[in-house]
Each structure stands twice: as C-alpha cells, then as structure tokens.
Motif scaffolding. Structure first.
Motif, PDB file in Angstrom:
ATOM      1  N   THR A  28       0.856  -1.187   0.000  1.00  0.00           N
ATOM      2  CA  THR A  28       0.000   0.000   0.000  1.00  0.00           C
ATOM      3  C   THR A  28       0.890   1.234   0.000  1.00  0.00           C
ATOM      4  N   PRO A  29       0.476   2.328  -0.641  1.00  0.00           N
ATOM      5  CA  PRO A  29       1.349   3.494  -0.759  1.00  0.00           C
ATOM      6  C   PRO A  29       1.674   4.132   0.591  1.00  0.00           C
ATOM      7  N   MET A  30       2.941   4.503   0.773  1.00  0.00           N
ATOM      8  CA  MET A  30       3.392   5.184   1.983  1.00  0.00           C
ATOM      9  C   MET A  30       4.338   6.313   1.593  1.00  0.00           C
ATOM     10  N   LEU A  31       4.114   7.480   2.125  1.00  0.00           N
ATOM     11  CA  LEU A  31       4.972   8.624   1.841  1.00  0.00           C
ATOM     12  C   LEU A  31       6.207   8.574   2.730  1.00  0.00           C
ATOM     13  N   MET A  32       7.374   8.623   2.128  1.00  0.00           N
ATOM     14  CA  MET A  32       8.624   8.602   2.882  1.00  0.00           C
ATOM     15  C   MET A  32       9.208  10.009   2.950  1.00  0.00           C
ATOM     16  N   LEU A  33       9.254  10.576   4.144  1.00  0.00           N
ATOM     17  CA  LEU A  33       9.826  11.895   4.361  1.00  0.00           C
ATOM     18  C   LEU A  33      10.845  11.843   5.488  1.00  0.00           C
ATOM     19  N   LYS A  34      11.758  12.794   5.486  1.00  0.00           N
ATOM     20  CA  LYS A  34      12.698  12.942   6.595  1.00  0.00           C
ATOM     21  C   LYS A  34      11.998  13.659   7.754  1.00  0.00           C
ATOM     22  N   ALA A  35      12.536  13.475   8.944  1.00  0.00           N
ATOM     23  CA  ALA A  35      11.954  14.120  10.125  1.00  0.00           C
ATOM     24  C   ALA A  35      11.859  15.635   9.926  1.00  0.00           C
ATOM     25  N   ALA A  36      12.885  16.227   9.344  1.00  0.00           N
ATOM     26  CA  ALA A  36      12.889  17.678   9.139  1.00  0.00           C
ATOM     27  C   ALA A  36      11.783  18.114   8.178  1.00  0.00           C
ATOM     28  N   GLU A  37      11.437  17.255   7.228  1.00  0.00           N
ATOM     29  CA  GLU A  37      10.368  17.583   6.285  1.00  0.00           C
ATOM     30  C   GLU A  37       9.006  17.559   6.970  1.00  0.00           C
TER      31      GLU A  37
END
Length: 207
Positions: free
Chosen positions: A164-173
């Motif tokens: 299932t789709p998951m958005l991968m972002l950095k903590a700072a983002e």
C-alpha cells in the motif's frame, strides 16, 4: 504496479484481530504522547475535547475519555471494520467512519492525536493545514506519531511488504510541514528508541 488502499488493508487486519497487535506495538509511544498532551491540559485546568485521527479500534479515544477533564472523545477512521470493532468495545466515545483524505470536521478540538496515519494519506500537508486552520481550537495541540520515516531504516521496506502506498519523508520535512501549516512551538522527539529501532518520531505543535 497497482497497490491496495490502506483502508482495505487495515479493514482486513481488523477482521482477523490484528488491530489488537497494533494496539500493543504502539502502546509505549502512544502513552508517552497522550501523557504529554494531557499533562498540558491538566496544567491549563479546563475541560478539553479530544480527536483521534485514524482511530483504529478506538483504544486511544477510550484512553483519553477516562481523563477527568475530557468532555468529549471522538475517533475517525476510514476502515469500516475498524469502526465496527471500536463501537463493539463500548465506552463513552463517538466514532465516525470517513475518508480522512476528504473529511472536513464540523467541530473543533483541543487535542488532536494521530498514530501511524499521516503517511498513508494522499496529501498529508493538506490535512495538517486543514487541522491547523479549521479543526483545532485556539491553543489546541496536534500530536502525531510516525514509525515510517527516512531516518528509520527498518521502515524502508514496509511499502512493498504491505503493498500500500506510503509517503517517505525525513523528520525535518515533517517538521517543516507542521510549521508551514501555521502551527507554533513545533517540537519532535523519538519514543521507544533502542539498538535495533530508531524509535517513533513524535511531532507536535500548537495553534
């Protein structure tokens, strides 16, 4: 490749009782988040309303409503079976079946909590902005826990595993997203961090 909708995945998990496992695995981080938010409400000393965004089987909403100052506790989830499980467990809570991507809250809250939900949404920045603009009372707090983020290397394979789709972002983002939404005093920490786990990323801010 066509991936599955998150609500379909979690609906199936609820049907086989996997929601209780999610409750157990998230308990340490969630209890830390709830204690942080409710300690603040105790210091304010006024009745407060509580919303759990992506409430699953409702365990966090039921936890919050047990606080003597909690006047209302609401849970929202997009998976029918999760809402059914929540309703079957009773308690002085209300549950709403709704697509979080398009939901517009008719009410405002003093504390909005969300655990392991935002990165499944189509546009989490839009939801955080909507929460800041329209869902939070003045001086209300949004507090969010995330296990799927760039610095947590263990989570990088989850999208393929769960399909299932998951958005991968950095903590700072994520922090920048909260700030751009207009939230103030944004802070973060890592809960339940240990040798093989970077911990749950907690992000919180005040309207």
């Amino acid at each position: 490749m066509i991936m599955r909708e998150p609500t379909d995945v979690f609906g199936e998990w609820a049907e086989i009782g996997k929601d209780r496992g999610m409750e157990d695995s998230h308990a340490i981080a969630v209890n830390e988040m709830i204690n942080f938010a409710l300690k603040e409400r105790l210091e304010i000393g006024e009745k407060f309303s509580f919303l759990d965004l992506g409430c699953g089987n409702g365990w966090v909403a039921r936890l919050a409503v047990n606080n003597a100052l909690c006047s209302q506790s609401i849970g929202i989830d997009g998976a029918q079976q999760m809402i059914s499980n929540a309703q079957s467990r009773g308690g002085k809570t209300k549950y709403i079946l709704a697509d979080i991507n398009t939901f517009n809250s008719p009410e405002k809250y003093d504390v909005i909590h969300s655990m392991e939900v935002l990165y499944y949404l189509e546009n989490p920045a839009d939801i955080v902005k909507r929460i800041s603009d329209s869902w939070l009372n003045k001086n209300g707090r949004l507090i969010v826990g995330l296990d799927h983020y760039y610095e947590n290397k263990d989570s990088h394979s989850w999208q393929e595993k769960i399909d299932t789709p998951m958005l991968m972002l950095k903590a700072a983002e994520w922090v920048q997203m909260f700030k751009k939404a207009g939230l103030n005093d944004v802070e973060t920490w890592y809960s339940n961090k240990h040798a093989d786990w970077n911990g749950t990323l907690v992000i919180t801010g005040i309207k």
